[in-house]
Design an enzyme around this catalytic site. Structure first.
Site, PDB file in Angstrom:
ATOM      1  N   ALA A 296       0.852  -1.191   0.000  1.00 43.93           N
ATOM      2  CA  ALA A 296       0.000   0.000   0.000  1.00 43.93           C
ATOM      3  C   ALA A 296       0.889   1.242   0.000  1.00 43.93           C
ATOM      4  O   ALA A 296       2.003   1.225   0.542  1.00 43.93           O
ATOM      5  CB  ALA A 296      -0.892  -0.014   1.231  1.00 43.93           C
TER       6      ALA A 296
ATOM      7  N   GLY B 114       0.615  -5.110   1.086  1.00 41.90           N
ATOM      8  CA  GLY B 114      -0.580  -5.203   0.254  1.00 41.90           C
ATOM      9  C   GLY B 114      -0.295  -5.816  -1.111  1.00 41.90           C
ATOM     10  O   GLY B 114      -1.187  -6.407  -1.724  1.00 41.90           O
TER      11      GLY B 114
ATOM     12  N   GLU C 190      -0.484  -9.408  -0.481  1.00 38.09           N
ATOM     13  CA  GLU C 190      -1.891  -9.748  -0.225  1.00 38.09           C
ATOM     14  C   GLU C 190      -2.696  -9.782  -1.526  1.00 38.09           C
ATOM     15  O   GLU C 190      -3.582 -10.624  -1.695  1.00 38.09           O
ATOM     16  CB  GLU C 190      -2.502  -8.755   0.766  1.00 38.09           C
ATOM     17  CG  GLU C 190      -1.907  -8.935   2.162  1.00 38.09           C
ATOM     18  CD  GLU C 190      -2.331  -7.849   3.125  1.00 38.09           C
ATOM     19  OE1 GLU C 190      -2.154  -6.659   2.797  1.00 38.09           O
ATOM     20  OE2 GLU C 190      -2.842  -8.184   4.202  1.00 38.09           O
TER      21      GLU C 190
ATOM     22  N   GLU D  39       4.519  -4.900   7.329  1.00 35.96           N
ATOM     23  CA  GLU D  39       3.716  -3.852   7.996  1.00 35.96           C
ATOM     24  C   GLU D  39       4.137  -3.633   9.442  1.00 35.96           C
ATOM     25  O   GLU D  39       4.097  -2.522   9.960  1.00 35.96           O
ATOM     26  CB  GLU D  39       2.222  -4.228   7.960  1.00 35.96           C
ATOM     27  CG  GLU D  39       1.569  -4.158   6.587  1.00 35.96           C
ATOM     28  CD  GLU D  39       1.633  -5.467   5.811  1.00 35.96           C
ATOM     29  OE1 GLU D  39       2.499  -6.322   6.123  1.00 35.96           O
ATOM     30  OE2 GLU D  39       0.832  -5.634   4.883  1.00 35.96           O
TER      31      GLU D  39
HETATM   32  C1  HXC Z   1       4.914   4.491  -0.999  1.00 41.07           C
HETATM   33  C2  HXC Z   1       6.941   3.625  -1.630  1.00 41.07           C
HETATM   34  C3  HXC Z   1       6.608   2.371  -1.068  1.00 41.07           C
HETATM   35  C4  HXC Z   1       5.330   2.237  -0.453  1.00 41.07           C
HETATM   36  C5  HXC Z   1       8.580   2.228  -1.907  1.00 41.07           C
HETATM   37  N1  HXC Z   1       8.167   3.484  -2.154  1.00 41.07           N
HETATM   38  N2  HXC Z   1       7.655   1.527  -1.242  1.00 41.07           N
HETATM   39  N3  HXC Z   1       6.102   4.676  -1.599  1.00 41.07           N
HETATM   40  N4  HXC Z   1       4.539   3.326  -0.441  1.00 41.07           N
HETATM   41  N5  HXC Z   1       4.892   1.081   0.087  1.00 41.07           N
HETATM   42  C6  HXC Z   1       8.875   4.558  -2.854  1.00 41.07           C
HETATM   43  C7  HXC Z   1       9.992   5.157  -1.989  1.00 41.07           C
HETATM   44  O1  HXC Z   1       9.485   6.153  -1.130  1.00 41.07           O
HETATM   45  C8  HXC Z   1      10.892   5.733  -3.069  1.00 41.07           C
HETATM   46  O2  HXC Z   1      10.345   6.937  -3.552  1.00 41.07           O
HETATM   47  C9  HXC Z   1      10.780   4.715  -4.210  1.00 41.07           C
HETATM   48  O3  HXC Z   1       9.544   4.032  -3.978  1.00 41.07           O
HETATM   49  C10 HXC Z   1      11.921   3.706  -4.204  1.00 41.07           C
HETATM   50  O4  HXC Z   1      11.964   3.091  -2.936  1.00 41.07           O
HETATM   51  P1  HXC Z   1      13.294   3.001  -2.047  1.00 41.07           P
HETATM   52  O5  HXC Z   1      12.886   2.803  -0.648  1.00 41.07           O
HETATM   53  O6  HXC Z   1      14.188   4.142  -2.335  1.00 41.07           O
HETATM   54  O7  HXC Z   1      13.938   1.668  -2.642  1.00 41.07           O
HETATM   55  P2  HXC Z   1      14.912   0.650  -1.919  1.00 41.07           P
HETATM   56  O8  HXC Z   1      15.939   1.364  -1.098  1.00 41.07           O
HETATM   57  O9  HXC Z   1      15.367  -0.267  -3.010  1.00 41.07           O
HETATM   58  O10 HXC Z   1      14.003  -0.172  -0.889  1.00 41.07           O
HETATM   59  C11 HXC Z   1      12.970  -0.998  -1.375  1.00 41.07           C
HETATM   60  C12 HXC Z   1      12.041  -1.415  -0.222  1.00 41.07           C
HETATM   61  C13 HXC Z   1      11.553  -0.143   0.518  1.00 41.07           C
HETATM   62  C14 HXC Z   1      12.773  -2.321   0.772  1.00 41.07           C
HETATM   63  C15 HXC Z   1      10.862  -2.188  -0.834  1.00 41.07           C
HETATM   64  O11 HXC Z   1      11.051   0.787  -0.468  1.00 41.07           O
HETATM   65  C16 HXC Z   1      10.446  -0.407   1.489  1.00 41.07           C
HETATM   66  O12 HXC Z   1      10.685  -0.902   2.583  1.00 41.07           O
HETATM   67  N6  HXC Z   1       9.221  -0.004   1.126  1.00 41.07           N
HETATM   68  C17 HXC Z   1       8.059  -0.138   2.010  1.00 41.07           C
HETATM   69  C18 HXC Z   1       7.574  -1.577   2.094  1.00 41.07           C
HETATM   70  C19 HXC Z   1       6.403  -1.737   3.052  1.00 41.07           C
HETATM   71  O13 HXC Z   1       6.524  -1.413   4.241  1.00 41.07           O
HETATM   72  N7  HXC Z   1       5.301  -2.196   2.532  1.00 41.07           N
HETATM   73  C20 HXC Z   1       4.061  -2.377   3.341  1.00 41.07           C
HETATM   74  C21 HXC Z   1       3.207  -1.154   3.243  1.00 41.07           C
HETATM   75  S1  HXC Z   1       1.813  -1.263   4.294  1.00 41.07           S
HETATM   76  P3  HXC Z   1      11.115   8.355  -3.394  1.00 41.07           P
HETATM   77  O14 HXC Z   1      10.151   9.354  -3.927  1.00 41.07           O
HETATM   78  O15 HXC Z   1      11.435   8.488  -1.954  1.00 41.07           O
HETATM   79  O16 HXC Z   1      12.326   8.175  -4.239  1.00 41.07           O
HETATM   80  C22 HXC Z   1       0.732  -2.231   3.478  1.00 41.07           C
HETATM   81  C23 HXC Z   1      -0.591  -2.460   4.190  1.00 41.07           C
HETATM   82  C24 HXC Z   1      -1.589  -3.133   3.332  1.00 41.07           C
HETATM   83  O17 HXC Z   1       0.963  -2.703   2.422  1.00 41.07           O
HETATM   84  C25 HXC Z   1      -2.935  -2.987   3.941  1.00 41.07           C
HETATM   85  C26 HXC Z   1      -4.027  -3.316   2.945  1.00 41.07           C
HETATM   86  C27 HXC Z   1      -5.358  -2.843   3.398  1.00 41.07           C
END
Ligand code: HXC
Length: 260
Positions: free
Chosen positions: A67, A111, A114, A134
């Protein structure tokens, strides 16, 4: 490829409808608009008689990092419950009557995982990294992760994955039974299309009822499931395609299905 959407692309290849997540700059993070577009594309493919199987995959190196955290961080609980489609997305995918194949690669997290888990078959490329991170941002899965992973893996493995938020690679995901098959990145889409085309050749009603019966088992006990399966079987037995399939076998020829 159709450009009718902002955050996804869609394509039709023979009887296969393909959805590509298309926000590669943010690792295909799922914002509200993207989820709405996925739902609309799914609905269109579901209603399109020429589409027999749906594939969901992505543009770029990653399936989805989950997400959209930037968007999500602005939502109140009530906004999320009332306005955000995120929590309902898997209900929408479950109401698609046709098989949905997820072809995942790179980061397939939160997500994003999921979304893949709510599909019917998952093919992964060797570089896929799966996880429910998450917990690392003070949240928990909200799109089915705690439910589907527990049914797939059992309590202990699901607890470990979701409580640590750690990622696993494609091979481990295959070993655990999360993904059906691991292939090279170059072959990912071709493999998914080949599998989709194989399923698309089968009698459409039989395909629909198999999906319905298998999903039913996840929501019922064995006795109810067996009764439900038997009823669907009798329906198919009397269908034109069922008769045609059996006749073709006896006459040693290829069946011609009409979806009736
Ligand atoms: C918004 C995101 C994002 C996310 C990455 N980006 N994941 N933006 N939401 N989930 C963006 C970053 O901000 C960045 O943009 C660009 O994508 C590249 O990401 P980086 O972090 O610079 O890349 P990297 O260093 O290679 O790391 C990759 C990664 C990391 C390990 C996947 O991005 C990460 O941990 N992302 C979050 C993963 C996460 O927590 N997902 C769960 C979300 S909660 P900018 O503009 O800064 O360059 C969820 C709940 C679901 O999913 C509920 C459903 C109802």
């Amino acid at each position: 490829m159709s450009l009718q959407y902002q955050n996804i692309l869609i394509e039709r290849k023979e009887n296969v409808g393909i959805i590509y997540l298309n926000r590669p700059r943010v690792l295909n993070a799922l914002n509200r608009n993207t989820v709405d577009e996925i739902m609309n594309a799914m609905k269109d493919f579901n209603n399109d008689e020429n589409v027999r199987v749906i594939i969901i995959t992505s543009n770029g190196d990653n399936f989805s990092a989950g997400a959209d955290i930037k968007e999500m961080s602005q939502l109140s609980s009530i906004d999320a419950e009332e306005k955000s489609p995120l929590a309902n997305w898997d209900i929408a995918i479950n109401s698609v009557k046709k098989p949905v194949i997820a072809a995942i690669k790179g980061y397939t997290l939160g997500g994003g995982l999921e979304l893949a888990l709510s599909c019917d078959i998952i093919i992964a490329s060797e570089d896929a990294k799966l996880g429910q991170p998450e917990i690392n941002i003070g949240l928990m899965p909200g799109g089915g992760g705690t439910q589907r992973l527990t049914r797939l893996l059992g309590k202990h493995k699901a607890m470990e994955l979701i409580l640590t938020g750690k990622m696993i690679d494609a091979k481990e995901a295959e070993k655990l039974g999360i993904v059906n098959k691991v292939v090279s990145k170059e072959k990912l889409l071709d493999e998914a299309i080949e599998l989709a085309k194989e399923i698309a050749k089968k009698a459409p009603l039989a395909v629909k009822y198999v999906k319905e019966a298998i999903l039913f088992t996840l929501e019922s006990n064995l006795q109810e499931g067996l009764r439900y399966e038997r009823k669907l079987f009798y329906l198919l037995l009397g269908s034109e395609d069922g008769k045609e399939g059996m006749r073709a076998f006896i006459e040693k020829r290829e069946p011609k299905y009409k979806g009736k």
